[in-house]
Design an enzyme around this catalytic site. Structure first.
Site, PDB file in Angstrom:
ATOM      1  N   ARG A  29       0.827  -1.221   0.000  1.00  0.00           N
ATOM      2  CA  ARG A  29       0.000   0.000   0.000  1.00  0.00           C
ATOM      3  C   ARG A  29       0.856   1.262   0.000  1.00  0.00           C
ATOM      4  NH1 ARG A  29      -5.570  -0.632   1.591  1.00  0.00           N
ATOM      5  NH2 ARG A  29      -6.203  -2.576   0.636  1.00  0.00           N
ATOM      6  N   ARG A  59      -3.664   6.456   1.106  1.00  0.00           N
ATOM      7  CA  ARG A  59      -4.198   7.640   1.795  1.00  0.00           C
ATOM      8  C   ARG A  59      -3.227   8.343   2.737  1.00  0.00           C
ATOM      9  NH1 ARG A  59      -9.360   4.345   3.394  1.00  0.00           N
ATOM     10  NH2 ARG A  59      -7.577   2.976   3.581  1.00  0.00           N
ATOM     11  N   ARG A 119      -7.775  11.716  -4.880  1.00  0.00           N
ATOM     12  CA  ARG A 119      -9.006  11.036  -4.463  1.00  0.00           C
ATOM     13  C   ARG A 119     -10.136  12.010  -4.129  1.00  0.00           C
ATOM     14  NH1 ARG A 119     -11.931   8.536  -3.445  1.00  0.00           N
ATOM     15  NH2 ARG A 119     -11.885   7.131  -1.678  1.00  0.00           N
ATOM     16  N   ASP A 125      -6.780  -2.955  -7.639  1.00  0.00           N
ATOM     17  CA  ASP A 125      -7.325  -3.588  -6.431  1.00  0.00           C
ATOM     18  C   ASP A 125      -7.623  -5.054  -6.717  1.00  0.00           C
ATOM     19  OD1 ASP A 125      -8.324  -2.610  -3.616  1.00  0.00           O
ATOM     20  OD2 ASP A 125      -9.661  -4.204  -4.281  1.00  0.00           O
ATOM     21  N   TYR A 179     -14.705 -12.363   0.005  1.00  0.00           N
ATOM     22  CA  TYR A 179     -15.484 -11.160  -0.338  1.00  0.00           C
ATOM     23  C   TYR A 179     -16.737 -11.540  -1.118  1.00  0.00           C
ATOM     24  CZ  TYR A 179     -11.831  -7.979   1.238  1.00  0.00           C
ATOM     25  OH  TYR A 179     -10.943  -7.295   2.016  1.00  0.00           O
TER      26      TYR A 179
HETATM   27  O1  CP3 Z   1      -0.022  -1.721  -2.518  1.00  0.00           O
HETATM   28  C1  CP3 Z   1      -0.262  -0.795  -3.323  1.00  0.00           C
HETATM   29  O2  CP3 Z   1       0.136   0.366  -3.172  1.00  0.00           O
HETATM   30  C2  CP3 Z   1      -0.991  -1.142  -4.604  1.00  0.00           C
HETATM   31  C3  CP3 Z   1      -2.375  -0.957  -4.606  1.00  0.00           C
HETATM   32  C4  CP3 Z   1      -3.294  -1.887  -3.840  1.00  0.00           C
HETATM   33  C5  CP3 Z   1      -4.551  -1.462  -3.335  1.00  0.00           C
HETATM   34  N1  CP3 Z   1      -5.208  -2.538  -2.867  1.00  0.00           N
HETATM   35  C6  CP3 Z   1      -5.041  -0.087  -3.371  1.00  0.00           C
HETATM   36  C7  CP3 Z   1      -6.119   0.308  -2.463  1.00  0.00           C
HETATM   37  C8  CP3 Z   1      -3.200  -3.248  -3.593  1.00  0.00           C
HETATM   38  C9  CP3 Z   1      -2.042  -4.196  -3.865  1.00  0.00           C
HETATM   39  C10 CP3 Z   1      -4.423  -3.650  -2.977  1.00  0.00           C
HETATM   40  C11 CP3 Z   1      -4.742  -5.038  -2.613  1.00  0.00           C
HETATM   41  C12 CP3 Z   1      -5.931  -5.293  -1.803  1.00  0.00           C
HETATM   42  N2  CP3 Z   1      -7.177  -4.761  -1.921  1.00  0.00           N
HETATM   43  C13 CP3 Z   1      -5.994  -6.255  -0.795  1.00  0.00           C
HETATM   44  C14 CP3 Z   1      -4.865  -7.163  -0.413  1.00  0.00           C
HETATM   45  C15 CP3 Z   1      -3.837  -6.453   0.372  1.00  0.00           C
HETATM   46  C16 CP3 Z   1      -4.238  -6.180   1.791  1.00  0.00           C
HETATM   47  O3  CP3 Z   1      -4.165  -5.023   2.192  1.00  0.00           O
HETATM   48  O4  CP3 Z   1      -4.568  -7.147   2.461  1.00  0.00           O
HETATM   49  C17 CP3 Z   1      -7.278  -6.251  -0.268  1.00  0.00           C
HETATM   50  C18 CP3 Z   1      -7.807  -7.113   0.858  1.00  0.00           C
HETATM   51  C19 CP3 Z   1      -8.037  -5.300  -1.002  1.00  0.00           C
HETATM   52  C20 CP3 Z   1      -9.469  -4.988  -0.843  1.00  0.00           C
HETATM   53  C21 CP3 Z   1      -9.664  -3.596  -0.387  1.00  0.00           C
HETATM   54  N3  CP3 Z   1      -9.344  -2.481  -1.139  1.00  0.00           N
HETATM   55  C22 CP3 Z   1     -10.242  -3.166   0.828  1.00  0.00           C
HETATM   56  C23 CP3 Z   1     -10.693  -4.074   1.941  1.00  0.00           C
HETATM   57  C24 CP3 Z   1     -10.253  -1.774   0.800  1.00  0.00           C
HETATM   58  C25 CP3 Z   1     -10.901  -0.851   1.810  1.00  0.00           C
HETATM   59  C26 CP3 Z   1     -10.082  -0.739   3.021  1.00  0.00           C
HETATM   60  C27 CP3 Z   1      -9.018   0.291   2.835  1.00  0.00           C
HETATM   61  O5  CP3 Z   1      -7.858  -0.013   3.176  1.00  0.00           O
HETATM   62  O6  CP3 Z   1      -9.329   1.366   2.361  1.00  0.00           O
HETATM   63  C28 CP3 Z   1      -9.658  -1.362  -0.416  1.00  0.00           C
HETATM   64  C29 CP3 Z   1      -9.432   0.027  -0.883  1.00  0.00           C
HETATM   65  C30 CP3 Z   1      -8.068   0.385  -1.362  1.00  0.00           C
HETATM   66  N4  CP3 Z   1      -7.264  -0.389  -2.149  1.00  0.00           N
HETATM   67  C31 CP3 Z   1      -7.426   1.631  -1.143  1.00  0.00           C
HETATM   68  C32 CP3 Z   1      -6.213   1.590  -1.830  1.00  0.00           C
HETATM   69  C33 CP3 Z   1      -5.195   2.684  -1.962  1.00  0.00           C
HETATM   70  C34 CP3 Z   1      -7.997   2.801  -0.359  1.00  0.00           C
HETATM   71  C35 CP3 Z   1      -9.053   3.399  -1.223  1.00  0.00           C
HETATM   72  C36 CP3 Z   1      -9.253   4.847  -0.981  1.00  0.00           C
HETATM   73  O7  CP3 Z   1      -8.610   5.653  -1.666  1.00  0.00           O
HETATM   74  O8  CP3 Z   1     -10.102   5.187  -0.163  1.00  0.00           O
END
Ligand code: CP3
Length: 369
Positions: free
Chosen positions: A50, A54, A63, A99, A177
């Site tokens: 990540r 944010r 965003r 994602d 999910y």
């Molecule tokens: O790592 C990186 O920088 C690359 C981008 C990336 C995102 N999601 C961007 C994201 C990667 C590799 C993921 C993978 C992802 N997505 C996973 C596996 C990794 C982990 O953290 O366990 C999972 C479970 C998801 C599903 C997901 N996406 C959830 C549960 C959420 C909401 C919770 C949260 O952290 O916001 C997201 C949203 C998400 N994915 C954001 C980002 C930058 C935040 C979105 C926003 O801008 O509000």
């Protein structure tokens, strides 16, 4: 390049970002890819799960104008946010901005992100008819063409500076999910599904696995130089259930991937699963902070690489504690070939960019050999 020349590198030229370094080494010789192949490196490479997100003011500014899904689907913006941490932090790899849930769309399952609660699957997969309706062959190169376009633009934007990691969610994590309808704590519906009709569960896992392999291979064809499978919620399972309900499907994915590309197999929550995960596949195993990295590596064997595993909370601790925690991870890895520094899971939104930059610099300096 001779090993001697590699080690003779001036310390100041060691940071992957320095022009002297990029001028000298092609990206195939990048510190990250060398560590993926368990080759000697001048310092331990680091990237952050990540790393685009944010905690960055620039990300939050983008965003405020577009939704998260719009951002994922816009290759120009996805490229911009992927490159940002590379420039800002000096990390040794970029990770595609996307994602794990995007693949649910071409599968015909669908998803949305609600404003406050995160992911929501409006029509969860609960019955045989639901599994039947899932698309058999997603043709990811076309159906997720916007991701491939992002990959191409990112590779062009990186211009050989650091390699690009592609990724997908692993089938259990995606199924959790799809079945629960969103995030979950205990995964009751997922486990009920799994324990009620093993044939139907395997049919679902097969469809997901096929799509994931196709999606990862399409990312590789578009330019991803390594791929990571995120099995973020796999720790909910016991070793016996993992071996029976998940491991064969993971193995089928790894067996279908383009040969020669490094593969990071990441999972959290249950350390007892790591040996089973290794047996399923992956040239590097990604481990969380609940284990001692060195002990886990000894247990897995040094014929596989390891990624991790600092507690993400160290980034919100005082700076001396952060550095000490980073040193502890490096000491645990013992300077062995094949360690990639990372957090044990994603960076918290509460972290400052300064703290992450301090971590990256510290890991580079403290691990220089
Ligand atoms: O790592 C990186 O920088 C690359 C981008 C990336 C995102 N999601 C961007 C994201 C990667 C590799 C993921 C993978 C992802 N997505 C996973 C596996 C990794 C982990 O953290 O366990 C999972 C479970 C998801 C599903 C997901 N996406 C959830 C549960 C959420 C909401 C919770 C949260 O952290 O916001 C997201 C949203 C998400 N994915 C954001 C980002 C930058 C935040 C979105 C926003 O801008 O509000």
């Amino acid at each position: 390049m001779s090993g001697r020349a590699f080690y003779a590198l001036d310390t100041r030229a060691r940071a992957a970002n320095s022009p002297a370094f990029t001028a000298r080494y092609r990206v195939t010789d990048s510190v990250f890819l060398r560590a993926c192949r368990r080759e000697p490196v001048p310092y331990t490479p680091i990237w952050i799960m990540r790393q685009a997100g944010r905690y960055q003011p620039e990300y939050r500014a983008i965003r405020s104008k577009v939704s998260f899904v719009e951002l994922c689907k816009n290759p120009d913006l996805a490229c911009e946010v992927t490159l940002l941490p590379v420039e800002q932090l000096g990390v040794d790899a970029a990770i595609l901005f996307a994602d794990i849930l995007l693949v649910l769309e071409p599968l015909g399952i669908g998803f949305e992100f609600t404003k406050d609660d995160g992911p929501n699957i409006p029509h969860p997969v609960r019955t045989a008819a639901d599994v039947d309706r899932i698309v058999e062959d997603i043709h990811a190169a076309d159906s997720l063409g916007y991701v491939m376009e992002s990959v191409k633009r990112i590779r062009a934007g990186l211009n050989g500076k650091v390699p690009l990691i592609g990724f997908a969610g692993a089938p259990f994590t995606l199924a959790s999910y799809a079945i629960e309808g969103g995030g979950s704590k205990n995964y009751p519906k997922t486990k009920q599904f799994m324990l009620t009709d093993e044939g139907l569960w395997n049919a679902l896992m097969r469809k997901l696995s096929r799509a994931i392999a196709d999606y990862l291979n399409a990312q590789i064809a578009a330019g991803a130089q390594a791929v990571q499978l995120f099995d973020s919620w796999i720790g909910a399972l016991s070793p016996a259930d993992y071996a029976r309900y998940v491991q064969p499907h993971m193995k089928s994915i790894f067996d279908s991937l383009t040969p020669g590309i490094p593969t990071i197999h990441f999972g959290t929550g249950n350390p007892a699963l790591y040996p089973l995960m290794k047996a399923a596949g992956g040239t590097t195993i990604g481990v969380d902070w609940r284990v001692d990295l060195g002990t886990t590596w000894d247990l897995l064997g040094h014929d596989v690489g390891i990624m991790g595993n600092m507690d993400p909370a160290a980034l919100i601790a005082p700076r001396e504690v952060l550095k000490r925690r980073a040193d502890e991870v490096l000491a645990s890895a013992g300077g062995r070939n094949g360690h990639i520094f990372n957090l044990g899971h994603g960076v918290f939104p509460e972290v400052t960019v300064d703290a992450v930059r301090a971590l990256v610099d510290h890991v580079h300096e403290a691990s220089a050999r």
